[in-house]
Design a protein around this motif. Structure first.
Motif, PDB file in Angstrom:
ATOM      1  N   GLU A  46      25.617 -26.730  -8.646  1.00  8.54           N
ATOM      2  CA  GLU A  46      25.120 -27.916  -9.355  1.00  8.54           C
ATOM      3  C   GLU A  46      24.024 -27.579 -10.349  1.00  8.54           C
ATOM      4  OE1 GLU A  46      23.905 -30.272  -5.972  1.00  8.54           O
ATOM      5  OE2 GLU A  46      25.687 -31.529  -6.184  1.00  8.54           O
ATOM      6  N   ASN A  47      23.529 -26.314 -10.280  1.00  8.43           N
ATOM      7  CA  ASN A  47      22.359 -26.001 -11.101  1.00  8.43           C
ATOM      8  C   ASN A  47      22.638 -24.958 -12.160  1.00  8.43           C
ATOM      9  OD1 ASN A  47      22.668 -23.929  -9.342  1.00  8.43           O
ATOM     10  ND2 ASN A  47      20.724 -24.169  -8.277  1.00  8.43           N
ATOM     11  N   TYR A  48      23.916 -24.702 -12.461  1.00  4.80           N
ATOM     12  CA  TYR A  48      24.229 -23.785 -13.559  1.00  4.80           C
ATOM     13  C   TYR A  48      24.323 -24.611 -14.834  1.00  4.80           C
ATOM     14  CZ  TYR A  48      25.781 -19.520 -15.694  1.00  4.80           C
ATOM     15  OH  TYR A  48      25.839 -18.394 -16.480  1.00  4.80           O
ATOM     16  N   GLY A 151      16.660 -21.018   4.753  1.00  4.71           N
ATOM     17  CA  GLY A 151      16.611 -20.961   3.291  1.00  4.71           C
ATOM     18  C   GLY A 151      17.668 -21.862   2.658  1.00  4.71           C
ATOM     19  N   ASP A 152      17.805 -21.735   1.331  1.00  6.07           N
ATOM     20  CA  ASP A 152      18.793 -22.550   0.609  1.00  6.07           C
ATOM     21  C   ASP A 152      20.206 -22.299   1.117  1.00  6.07           C
ATOM     22  OD1 ASP A 152      17.252 -24.065  -1.141  1.00  6.07           O
ATOM     23  OD2 ASP A 152      17.041 -22.404  -2.541  1.00  6.07           O
ATOM     24  N   SER A 153      20.513 -21.046   1.420  1.00  2.00           N
ATOM     25  CA  SER A 153      21.878 -20.743   1.885  1.00  2.00           C
ATOM     26  C   SER A 153      22.177 -21.511   3.160  1.00  2.00           C
ATOM     27  CB  SER A 153      22.055 -19.254   2.166  1.00  2.00           C
ATOM     28  OG  SER A 153      21.932 -18.524   1.000  1.00  2.00           O
ATOM     29  N   ALA A 154      21.243 -21.493   4.118  1.00  2.00           N
ATOM     30  CA  ALA A 154      21.477 -22.149   5.414  1.00  2.00           C
ATOM     31  C   ALA A 154      21.712 -23.649   5.215  1.00  2.00           C
ATOM     32  CB  ALA A 154      20.293 -21.908   6.345  1.00  2.00           C
ATOM     33  N   LEU A 155      20.891 -24.268   4.376  1.00  2.00           N
ATOM     34  CA  LEU A 155      21.030 -25.720   4.202  1.00  2.00           C
ATOM     35  C   LEU A 155      22.269 -26.073   3.389  1.00  2.00           C
ATOM     36  CD1 LEU A 155      17.415 -27.077   3.906  1.00  2.00           C
ATOM     37  CD2 LEU A 155      18.747 -26.449   5.914  1.00  2.00           C
ATOM     38  N   ARG A 173      13.743 -19.892  12.712  1.00  2.00           N
ATOM     39  CA  ARG A 173      12.742 -19.181  13.524  1.00  2.00           C
ATOM     40  C   ARG A 173      11.318 -19.685  13.321  1.00  2.00           C
ATOM     41  NH1 ARG A 173      12.969 -13.217  10.608  1.00  2.00           N
ATOM     42  NH2 ARG A 173      12.323 -13.866   8.544  1.00  2.00           N
ATOM     43  N   ARG A 174      11.095 -20.563  12.350  1.00  2.00           N
ATOM     44  CA  ARG A 174       9.758 -21.121  12.145  1.00  2.00           C
ATOM     45  C   ARG A 174       9.832 -22.641  12.235  1.00  2.00           C
ATOM     46  NH1 ARG A 174       7.413 -20.198   6.901  1.00  2.00           N
ATOM     47  NH2 ARG A 174       9.467 -19.923   5.964  1.00  2.00           N
ATOM     48  N   ASP A 175       8.707 -23.326  11.947  1.00  3.95           N
ATOM     49  CA  ASP A 175       8.753 -24.794  11.946  1.00  3.95           C
ATOM     50  C   ASP A 175       8.684 -25.337  10.521  1.00  3.95           C
ATOM     51  OD1 ASP A 175       6.163 -24.293  11.308  1.00  3.95           O
ATOM     52  OD2 ASP A 175       5.269 -25.492  12.909  1.00  3.95           O
ATOM     53  N   LEU A 177      10.764 -24.955   6.622  1.00  4.00           N
ATOM     54  CA  LEU A 177      11.918 -24.382   5.931  1.00  4.00           C
ATOM     55  C   LEU A 177      11.473 -23.626   4.685  1.00  4.00           C
ATOM     56  CD1 LEU A 177      14.223 -27.507   6.234  1.00  4.00           C
ATOM     57  CD2 LEU A 177      14.595 -25.310   7.369  1.00  4.00           C
ATOM     58  N   ARG A 178      12.257 -22.625   4.330  1.00  4.46           N
ATOM     59  CA  ARG A 178      12.002 -21.883   3.099  1.00  4.46           C
ATOM     60  C   ARG A 178      12.769 -22.503   1.918  1.00  4.46           C
ATOM     61  NH1 ARG A 178      10.346 -16.792   2.078  1.00  4.46           N
ATOM     62  NH2 ARG A 178      10.099 -16.359   4.289  1.00  4.46           N
ATOM     63  N   ALA A 179      13.756 -23.321   2.231  1.00  2.00           N
ATOM     64  CA  ALA A 179      14.664 -23.868   1.217  1.00  2.00           C
ATOM     65  C   ALA A 179      13.941 -24.756   0.208  1.00  2.00           C
ATOM     66  CB  ALA A 179      15.761 -24.661   1.902  1.00  2.00           C
TER      67      ALA A 179
HETATM   68  P1  NAP Z   1      16.279 -16.550   1.919  1.00  2.00           P
HETATM   69  O1  NAP Z   1      15.716 -17.498   0.938  1.00  2.00           O
HETATM   70  O2  NAP Z   1      15.751 -15.146   1.996  1.00  2.00           O
HETATM   71  O3  NAP Z   1      16.181 -17.234   3.363  1.00  2.00           O
HETATM   72  C1  NAP Z   1      16.584 -16.552   4.518  1.00  2.00           C
HETATM   73  C2  NAP Z   1      16.246 -17.429   5.719  1.00  2.00           C
HETATM   74  O4  NAP Z   1      16.715 -16.772   6.903  1.00  2.00           O
HETATM   75  C3  NAP Z   1      14.747 -17.643   5.883  1.00  2.00           C
HETATM   76  O5  NAP Z   1      14.510 -18.968   6.285  1.00  2.00           O
HETATM   77  C4  NAP Z   1      14.369 -16.639   6.968  1.00  2.00           C
HETATM   78  O6  NAP Z   1      13.328 -17.079   7.782  1.00  2.00           O
HETATM   79  C5  NAP Z   1      15.627 -16.564   7.796  1.00  2.00           C
HETATM   80  N1  NAP Z   1      15.820 -15.235   8.418  1.00  2.00           N
HETATM   81  C6  NAP Z   1      15.752 -14.022   7.824  1.00  2.00           C
HETATM   82  N2  NAP Z   1      16.017 -13.046   8.711  1.00  2.00           N
HETATM   83  C7  NAP Z   1      16.241 -13.655   9.896  1.00  2.00           C
HETATM   84  C8  NAP Z   1      16.561 -13.184  11.198  1.00  2.00           C
HETATM   85  N3  NAP Z   1      16.730 -11.890  11.458  1.00  2.00           N
HETATM   86  N4  NAP Z   1      16.716 -14.097  12.183  1.00  2.00           N
HETATM   87  C9  NAP Z   1      16.574 -15.436  11.922  1.00  2.00           C
HETATM   88  N5  NAP Z   1      16.269 -15.946  10.710  1.00  2.00           N
HETATM   89  C10 NAP Z   1      16.106 -15.066   9.705  1.00  2.00           C
HETATM   90  O7  NAP Z   1      17.866 -16.337   1.699  1.00  2.00           O
HETATM   91  P2  NAP Z   1      18.955 -17.392   1.166  1.00  2.00           P
HETATM   92  O8  NAP Z   1      18.803 -18.705   1.795  1.00  2.00           O
HETATM   93  O9  NAP Z   1      20.249 -16.654   1.308  1.00  2.00           O
HETATM   94  O10 NAP Z   1      18.632 -17.517  -0.370  1.00  2.00           O
HETATM   95  C11 NAP Z   1      18.552 -16.353  -1.201  1.00  2.00           C
HETATM   96  C12 NAP Z   1      18.251 -16.772  -2.644  1.00  2.00           C
HETATM   97  O11 NAP Z   1      19.388 -17.453  -3.180  1.00  2.00           O
HETATM   98  C13 NAP Z   1      17.062 -17.724  -2.759  1.00  2.00           C
HETATM   99  O12 NAP Z   1      16.356 -17.422  -3.922  1.00  2.00           O
HETATM  100  C14 NAP Z   1      17.702 -19.080  -2.870  1.00  2.00           C
HETATM  101  O13 NAP Z   1      16.917 -20.009  -3.585  1.00  2.00           O
HETATM  102  C15 NAP Z   1      18.999 -18.742  -3.616  1.00  2.00           C
HETATM  103  N6  NAP Z   1      20.042 -19.735  -3.292  1.00  2.00           N
HETATM  104  C16 NAP Z   1      20.081 -20.879  -4.038  1.00  2.00           C
HETATM  105  C17 NAP Z   1      21.010 -21.849  -3.769  1.00  2.00           C
HETATM  106  C18 NAP Z   1      21.039 -23.080  -4.627  1.00  2.00           C
HETATM  107  O14 NAP Z   1      20.171 -23.253  -5.446  1.00  2.00           O
HETATM  108  N7  NAP Z   1      21.981 -23.969  -4.472  1.00  2.00           N
HETATM  109  C19 NAP Z   1      21.901 -21.698  -2.701  1.00  2.00           C
HETATM  110  C20 NAP Z   1      21.822 -20.549  -1.918  1.00  2.00           C
HETATM  111  C21 NAP Z   1      20.870 -19.572  -2.220  1.00  2.00           C
HETATM  112  P3  NAP Z   1      11.821 -17.206   7.208  1.00  2.00           P
HETATM  113  O15 NAP Z   1      11.815 -18.440   6.374  1.00  2.00           O
HETATM  114  O16 NAP Z   1      11.004 -17.303   8.453  1.00  2.00           O
HETATM  115  O17 NAP Z   1      11.580 -15.953   6.436  1.00  2.00           O
END
Ligand code: NAP
Length: 308
Positions: A46-48, A151-155, A173-175, A177-179
């Protein structure tokens, strides 16, 4: 011998190809057996910019590939198995068979999903454990699912899975979100999504199929079992740089180090996209750095000393 070889077929590699092709550099793009990169495993983007109604990830990648092809990019399907960057021209082996020589190289090999590292996670992959909601969500109609990560991926995965699942529990693992805020708001409003805060997945349970997860609350130290039918692991990505260990400068997580635009530690080798981006990691920033890498290649080749 190619003026420029690009490794990787995500937004970074394909944008580099579009720019290099339009600069008459006749790029060769090595696209790997799974062409298109991470966006091929995502749903709606949605953000490209340029797509006011959004576009499906695989469709966006198909468009980029067609655009690169239109300007004369040559594609080679296969995995690069070795690289020798000790002198120019650089030598690459593809699938341990063909050798390709390159005057310059753009590394756009992206990143891959990180796993929890549990033995039952490996054993039950494809039997309830997945890292790709788009690929596997359909199989979980009416089921109870767990998504790991904050993070964003999870949500994004969690929201998408609610199209099929009865419930989705996001285990974080925390209270906090990073998303991004918008993704958080969307997940909070989704009635099918609930959260298990301060929780680690200690084990994934089940013989032939997933039947639950064992969670440990890191504040109270207590372990509980949460029944579920599937576990989607979305805890981030690791850069695909194993090939370049010992040859290109990288940080301790393996992200390539760049300076002066996209230049790596070896003159003539440039990096684009998630492979060197520890900060932004968006499709649009990857595409932007692909453009930068192609311009950097053009300038490098133009400078008298570097023509082969
Ligand atoms: P991320 O932002 O690095 O988040 C990873 C999440 O997993 C964090 O919440 C982290 O916890 C947790 N985590 C990491 N290692 C873990 C472990 N061993 N056990 C349990 N939890 C663990 O990765 P991402 O969500 O894949 O996103 C990557 C990048 O892509 C970001 O810049 C994101 O904005 C972007 N992205 C954007 C979109 C979108 O805009 N639609 C969609 C997907 C991804 P902590 O928070 O405690 O570190």
């Amino acid at each position: 011998m190619h003026h420029v070889v690009i490794i990787g077929s995500g937004p970074a590699g394909l944008t580099a190809a579009i720019y290099a092709a339009r600069a008459n550099l006749s790029p060769l793009l090595i696209e790997g057996w799974q062409s298109g990169g991470q966006l091929t495993t995502t749903t709606e983007v949605e953000n490209y910019p340029g797509f006011s109604k959004g576009i499906m990830g695989p469709e966006l990648m198909k468009e980029m590939r067609t655009q690169a092809e239109r300007f004369g990019t040559e594609f080679l399907t296969g995995d690069v198995t070795t690289v020798n960057l000790s002198r120019r021209p650089f030598r690459l082996t593809i699938d341990e068979e063909h050798t390709v020589e390159a005057s310059t190289l753009i590394v756009a090999t992206g990143a891959s999903a990180i796993h929890l590292g549990l033995s039952n996670e490996t054993r039950l992959t494809g039997h309830g454990v997945s890292t790709c909601a788009t690929c596997d969500g359909y199989f979980f109609r009416g089921k109870d699912l767990v998504v790991v990560g904050g993070g964003d991926s999870a949500l994004e995965e969690g929201n998408f899975l609610t199209k099929f699942a009865r419930t989705v529990t996001v285990v974080h693992r925390r209270d906090k979100l990073r998303a991004s805020k918008i993704m958080q708001d969307r997940a909070m409003k989704n009635e099918k999504i609930s959260f298990a805060w301060n929780s680690l997945v200690e084990d994934i349970l089940g013989q032939d199929l997933v039947t639950g997860v064992q969670l440990k609350n890191i504040v109270t130290g207590t372990s509980t079992e949460l029944p579920c039918d599937g576990v989607f692991v979305a805890i981030g990505y690791r850069p695909n740089t194993g090939l370049f260990k010992g040859q290109l400068g990288m940080d301790e997580q393996g992200f390539l180090l760049t300076s002066q635009g996209t230049a790596t530690s070896v003159p003539g080798v440039f990096a684009a996209g998630d492979v060197h981006d520890t900060e932004y990691r968006q499709a649009v920033t990857a595409a932007g750095s692909g453009c930068m890498a192609a311009i950097d290649v053009e300038r490098f080749l133009e400078s008298a000393n570097h023509h082969l």
